[in-house]
Design an enzyme around this catalytic site. Structure first.
Site, PDB file in Angstrom:
ATOM      1  N   CYS A 153      16.148  40.150 -44.135  1.00 47.58           N
ATOM      2  CA  CYS A 153      16.387  41.597 -44.219  1.00 47.58           C
ATOM      3  C   CYS A 153      15.451  42.371 -43.274  1.00 47.58           C
ATOM      4  O   CYS A 153      14.243  42.409 -43.515  1.00 47.58           O
ATOM      5  CB  CYS A 153      16.181  42.024 -45.672  1.00 47.58           C
ATOM      6  SG  CYS A 153      15.951  43.789 -45.933  1.00 47.58           S
ATOM      7  N   CYS A 196      13.146  44.958 -44.853  1.00 49.30           N
ATOM      8  CA  CYS A 196      12.122  44.273 -45.651  1.00 49.30           C
ATOM      9  C   CYS A 196      10.998  43.800 -44.743  1.00 49.30           C
ATOM     10  O   CYS A 196       9.803  43.971 -45.044  1.00 49.30           O
ATOM     11  CB  CYS A 196      12.712  43.068 -46.390  1.00 49.30           C
ATOM     12  SG  CYS A 196      14.101  43.442 -47.481  1.00 49.30           S
TER      13      CYS A 196
END
Length: 203
Positions: free
Chosen positions: A101, A104
Site C-alpha cells: 500500500c 501506508c
C-alpha cells in the site's frame, strides 16, 4: 545538413516547452500509477510541505466516538495473543496497513518518528497491524526499511466501524478502551499535535 525554415518551425513546435512538459507529466503519472514506491515517495514529499496532516482536534465524530471498542485480538511474531481488553489502562495507537500500500509506506516513517519519541512511555502501546495477515512479510519490510515499529496481525475479525476496508486506517483508544480518534488514509503522525495528544491521554 541544413534545415529549411518550415522544418525548423516543425522541429521547434515538437520540442516546445509545452510539449516537453506534457510528456514529462504523462511519464510521471505513469510511474506514480505503476510504481508503489514512487507513489509513496510523492506522498511523503507532500507531507513535508504540510499536506496529509491528521486533524487531531476533530478526533472521531462518528456515532461510535467515545464508546467502548469491542474486544479484538491481535497476534505478534511469537504467536502471542493480545486483546484490546488486555490493554485497558493504556493508550493504544493502532495502524492497519499492508506492505503493498503506497499511502501506508508513505506514512510509516512519520509513525516511526512518533514511536521513537513515545516508546519509553509505558502507558502508550503501538500496534502496527498487517491486514494481509502475513507477519513474516511485514516484518521483513520493516527490517528492510530500518523501522522498529511492533508488527502484529489480526487474530479476530475487525469490526467495520473501526476498519471499513480503507488502508491505512489509524485509531487511537484512550485508557478506558474508547475510540477517541480515527483517521483513514495517509497522515503525518510525527507532528507535535499528535505527540501532545497521546501524551495528554496517557497521564
Amino acid at each position: 545538413m541544413l534545415l529549411s525554415k518550415n522544418e525548423k518551425t516543425k522541429s521547434g513546435t515538437i520540442f516546445s516547452l509545452s510539449n516537453i512538459t506534457t510528456v514529462f507529466l504523462i511519464l510521471f503519472a505513469a510511474v506514480v500509477i505503476f510504481s508503489p514506491s514512487a507513489k509513496g515517495l510523492l506522498i511523503q514529499g507532500l507531507m513535508k510541505v504540510g499536506l496529509f496532516q491528521p486533524d487531531i482536534n476533530q478526533s472521531d465524530k462518528s456515532e461510535h466516538a467515545n464508546s467502548p471498542v469491542s474486544d479484538i485480538f491481535f497476534k505478534d511474531g511469537k504467536e502471542n495473543i493480545i486483546s484490546i481488553s488486555d490493554l485497558k489502562g493504556k493508550v493504544v495507537f493502532i495502524n492497519f496497513w499492508a506492505t503493498w500500500c503506497p499511502p501506508c509506506r508513505a506514512e510509516m516513517p512519520s509513525i516511526e518518528t512518533l514511536y521513537q519519541k513515545l516508546k519509553d512511555n509505558k502507558n502508550i502501546v503501538f500496534l502496527m497491524v498487517d491486514v494481509d495477515n502475513d507477519y513474516a512479510k511485514a516484518k521483513k519490510y520493516m527490517d528492510r526499511k530500518k523501522l522498529t515499529l511492533p508488527v502484529f496481525t489480526p487474530a479476530s475479525a475487525i469490526p467495520e466501524t473501526l476498519m471499513s476496508g480503507t488502508i491505512p486506517t489509524t485509531l487511537i483508544l484512550d485508557k478506558k478502551g474508547q475510540l477517541v480518534f480515527k483517521h483513514e488514509g495517509a497522515g503525518d503522525f510525527s507532528n507535535q499535535k499528535v505527540i501532545d495528544f497521546l501524551q495528554q491521554l496517557s497521564k
